[in-house]
Design an enzyme around this catalytic site. Structure first.
Site, mmCIF file in Angstrom:
data_model
loop_
_atom_site.group_PDB
_atom_site.id
_atom_site.type_symbol
_atom_site.label_atom_id
_atom_site.label_comp_id
_atom_site.label_asym_id
_atom_site.label_seq_id
_atom_site.Cartn_x
_atom_site.Cartn_y
_atom_site.Cartn_z
ATOM 1 N N ARG A 183 54.789 44.823 47.007
ATOM 2 C CA ARG A 183 53.246 45.335 46.802
ATOM 3 C C ARG A 183 53.180 46.861 46.810
ATOM 4 O O ARG A 183 52.361 47.522 47.129
ATOM 5 C CB ARG A 183 52.476 45.059 48.134
ATOM 6 C CG ARG A 183 52.370 43.369 48.092
ATOM 7 C CD ARG A 183 51.669 42.735 47.112
ATOM 8 N NE ARG A 183 51.463 41.379 47.404
ATOM 9 C CZ ARG A 183 52.357 40.415 46.859
ATOM 10 N NH1 ARG A 183 53.420 40.888 46.119
ATOM 11 N NH2 ARG A 183 51.999 38.833 46.971
ATOM 12 N N SER A 193 45.230 37.503 49.963
ATOM 13 C CA SER A 193 45.618 37.981 51.195
ATOM 14 C C SER A 193 45.038 39.469 51.427
ATOM 15 O O SER A 193 45.266 40.221 50.856
ATOM 16 C CB SER A 193 47.158 38.351 50.805
ATOM 17 O OG SER A 193 47.710 37.086 50.361
ATOM 18 N N GLU A 215 46.685 44.563 52.768
ATOM 19 C CA GLU A 215 47.053 44.833 51.277
ATOM 20 C C GLU A 215 45.971 45.093 50.428
ATOM 21 O O GLU A 215 46.091 45.538 49.386
ATOM 22 C CB GLU A 215 47.632 43.229 50.921
ATOM 23 C CG GLU A 215 47.986 43.069 49.443
ATOM 24 C CD GLU A 215 48.607 41.931 49.336
ATOM 25 O OE1 GLU A 215 49.044 41.240 49.798
ATOM 26 O OE2 GLU A 215 48.209 41.266 47.904
HETATM 27 C C1 LIG Z 1 41.925 34.607 45.459
HETATM 28 C C2 LIG Z 1 42.627 35.611 45.070
HETATM 29 C C3 LIG Z 1 44.083 35.635 45.219
HETATM 30 C C4 LIG Z 1 44.924 36.738 45.190
HETATM 31 N N1 LIG Z 1 46.367 36.066 45.030
HETATM 32 C C5 LIG Z 1 47.267 37.319 44.807
HETATM 33 C C6 LIG Z 1 48.673 37.053 44.693
HETATM 34 O O1 LIG Z 1 48.976 35.911 44.623
HETATM 35 N N2 LIG Z 1 49.571 38.024 44.344
HETATM 36 C C7 LIG Z 1 49.210 39.435 44.541
HETATM 37 O O2 LIG Z 1 49.923 40.129 44.325
HETATM 38 N N3 LIG Z 1 47.762 39.520 44.410
HETATM 39 C C8 LIG Z 1 46.961 38.722 44.693
HETATM 40 N N4 LIG Z 1 45.477 39.029 44.708
HETATM 41 C C9 LIG Z 1 45.013 40.305 44.667
HETATM 42 C C10 LIG Z 1 44.689 40.724 43.064
HETATM 43 O O3 LIG Z 1 44.325 39.803 42.369
HETATM 44 C C11 LIG Z 1 45.601 41.543 42.551
HETATM 45 O O4 LIG Z 1 45.808 42.929 43.214
HETATM 46 C C12 LIG Z 1 45.197 41.889 41.213
HETATM 47 O O5 LIG Z 1 46.074 42.730 40.359
HETATM 48 C C13 LIG Z 1 43.892 43.113 41.310
HETATM 49 O O6 LIG Z 1 43.350 43.070 39.889
HETATM 50 P P1 LIG Z 1 42.102 43.813 39.454
HETATM 51 O O7 LIG Z 1 41.853 44.078 37.952
HETATM 52 O O8 LIG Z 1 40.814 43.153 40.009
HETATM 53 O O9 LIG Z 1 42.235 45.220 40.391
HETATM 54 P P2 LIG Z 1 41.173 46.136 41.125
HETATM 55 O O10 LIG Z 1 41.216 45.215 42.516
HETATM 56 O O11 LIG Z 1 40.068 46.429 40.506
HETATM 57 O O12 LIG Z 1 42.031 47.468 41.624
HETATM 58 C C14 LIG Z 1 43.097 47.382 42.328
HETATM 59 C C15 LIG Z 1 43.602 48.772 42.435
HETATM 60 O O13 LIG Z 1 44.181 48.926 40.894
HETATM 61 C C16 LIG Z 1 43.551 50.028 40.610
HETATM 62 N N5 LIG Z 1 43.663 49.842 39.075
HETATM 63 C C17 LIG Z 1 43.029 49.043 38.279
HETATM 64 N N6 LIG Z 1 42.875 48.702 37.033
HETATM 65 C C18 LIG Z 1 43.920 50.020 36.862
HETATM 66 C C19 LIG Z 1 44.041 50.594 35.556
HETATM 67 N N7 LIG Z 1 43.693 50.113 34.547
HETATM 68 N N8 LIG Z 1 44.845 52.039 35.899
HETATM 69 C C20 LIG Z 1 45.126 52.373 36.769
HETATM 70 N N9 LIG Z 1 44.556 51.897 38.110
HETATM 71 C C21 LIG Z 1 43.939 50.624 38.005
HETATM 72 C C22 LIG Z 1 42.354 50.331 41.151
HETATM 73 O O14 LIG Z 1 42.195 51.571 41.189
HETATM 74 C C23 LIG Z 1 42.737 49.845 42.668
HETATM 75 O O15 LIG Z 1 43.290 50.777 43.345
HETATM 76 C C24 LIG Z 1 44.628 37.735 44.953
HETATM 77 C C25 LIG Z 1 43.224 38.287 44.964
HETATM 78 C C26 LIG Z 1 42.355 37.123 45.116
HETATM 79 C C27 LIG Z 1 40.674 37.344 45.023
#
Ligand SMILES: Cc1cc2nc3c(=O)[nH]c(=O)nc-3n(C[C@H](O)[C@H](O)[C@H](O)COP(=O)(O)OP(=O)(O)OC[C@H]3O[C@@H](n4cnc5c(N)ncnc54)[C@H](O)[C@@H]3O)c2cc1C
Length: 342
Positions: free
Chosen positions: A150, A218, A314
């Site tokens: 992570r 998580s 996380e």
């Molecule tokens: C139901 C559920 C299940 C999940 N299961 C998992 C799992 O199994 N494993 C896991 O690792 N995660 C899991 N997650 C967490 C999440 O899905 C991941 O962290 C995912 O990568 C976040 O993507 P996002 O586009 O929504 O990012 P956001 O939540 O919008 O952003 C997350 C971070 O990334 C940065 N960011 C986003 N895009 C960019 C970019 N293009 N350039 C620079 N920075 C950027 C943002 O500034 C922020 O700091 C889960 C979430 C949910 C809701």
């Protein structure tokens, strides 16, 4: 004013939305900004973000074949799960264990997403983006991304200064199913499609759908402790699930600790520790950020009281002017006085 997407389902506004790179000319690096994908790893602690929201819209999807590998170039704006599905359907295997993780491709390197025994770092070749400090496009090799559990350079040296626009993945053609993780072990010589389907099935059974019940997956990381600390805890709880790491440390299951602290189903106003999956905190419908924060602080404190292990969020906490230190905030709110029907 614009609304910021977030899977907790909180109503959060920001000053402006900038689609990247189409509207890059409107970006002002001297004002607050935040890059957002789908907001599936974010908890907004205020109702407003004072600044610009950048959303990357690059939808590149390109597969190049070498003798031994597929080299896949993906735009940061693509939906992660749809991309995994598209690749498996095209016979390009290796991402199937990461099916149904919400969010965008561009966010995947940030916390080095992982699930069911596979992490993004294992398939990453390079990450390309716009370096806000220098104003240049840069490409980082997977080694330069400093991936860990992570973790990546994008949470440290390049925190909030690098807009990821593209990733390149390297997937070997001599694919082998990764079915080490418990619930996948029962699969017998599966195809990537079968692993994909099973992962989707398990996740749908286990995790609440954010569309129906707001959450960010998580809430806490699985804590990593020393062997000495583990020896102490083992005496206290002989059943404690534990996963030895290469460096001699021991990873524990945060969900188990929360469950054993008697917190599953605990409700605080409109926030709840999910009934089936204690590691997930959910918005019952009308939650405000404070409900989520108070509940998280309570969970963290109770786990500490029982196990003397400090859980680290996380989920990233974003305040009105940018990221706030989630651990300090929870520390400030630590209380023991929540009741089940508050
Ligand atoms: C139901 C559920 C299940 C999940 N299961 C998992 C799992 O199994 N494993 C896991 O690792 N995660 C899991 N997650 C967490 C999440 O899905 C991941 O962290 C995912 O990568 C976040 O993507 P996002 O586009 O929504 O990012 P956001 O939540 O919008 O952003 C997350 C971070 O990334 C940065 N960011 C986003 N895009 C960019 C970019 N293009 N350039 C620079 N920075 C950027 C943002 O500034 C922020 O700091 C889960 C979430 C949910 C809701």
């Amino acid at each position: 004013m614009v609304f910021i997407p977030n899977t907790f389902g909180l109503t959060i506004q920001a000053d402006r939305l900038i689609s990247w790179p189409a509207q890059a000319g409107q970006f002002n690096a001297k004002q607050n900004y935040l890059v957002v994908g789908s907001g599936s790893n974010l908890l907004f602690t205020d109702t407003h973000f004072n600044g610009q929201i950048i959303q990357v819209d690059n939808q590149t999807f390109n597969i190049r074949e070498t003798d031994t590998h597929y080299e896949v170039t993906l735009g940061a704006g693509l939906n992660w799960h749809q991309t995994v599905k598209r690749l498996v359907e095209a016979g390009v295997n290796g991402l199937e264990n990461l099916a149904l993780i919400p969010g965008t491709v561009g966010a995947a390197p940030i916390q080095n997403i992982g699930a069911y025994g596979v992490e993004f770092s294992q398939v990453c070749d390079s990450v390309t983006g716009f370096d806000i400090k220098s104003g240049n496009i840069k490409q980082l090799s997977a080694t330069e991304c400093k991936f860990a559990y992570r973790e990546s350079i994008f949470k440290h040296a390049l925190k909030d200064t690098f807009i990821i626009t593209e990733v390149i993945l390297k997937l070997p053609k001599n694919w082998q199913a990764n079915i080490q993780y418990g619930p996948l072990k029962s699969l017998n010589n599966p195809t990537a499609g079968e692993v994909f389907e099973r992962v989707c099935q398990i996740r749908q059974e286990k995790l609440p759908d954010p569309v129906k019940l707001g959450n960010a997956g998580s809430f806490f990381k699985n804590p990593v402790i020393s062997q000495a600390e583990f020896e102490r805890l083992k005496v206290q709880d002989t059943q404690l699930p534990h996963y030895p790491q290469d460096d001699g440390s021991i990873k524990l299951a945060a969900g188990y600790l929360i469950d054993k602290a008697g917190l599953k189903g605990l409700r605080y106003r409109q926030a709840e520790v999910h009934q089936q999956q204690a590691l997930v905190l959910v918005n019952l419908g009308e939650a405000i950020a404070d409900d989520m924060i108070q509940l998280a602080a309570h969970v963290r404190q109770k786990v500490y009281d029982k196990y003397q292990v400090r859980l680290t969020p996380e989920v990233r906490f974003i305040g009105a002017n940018g990221e706030v230190d989630a651990e300090s905030l929870l520390e400030q709110h630590a209380s023991t006085g929540l009741s089940r029907n508050s």
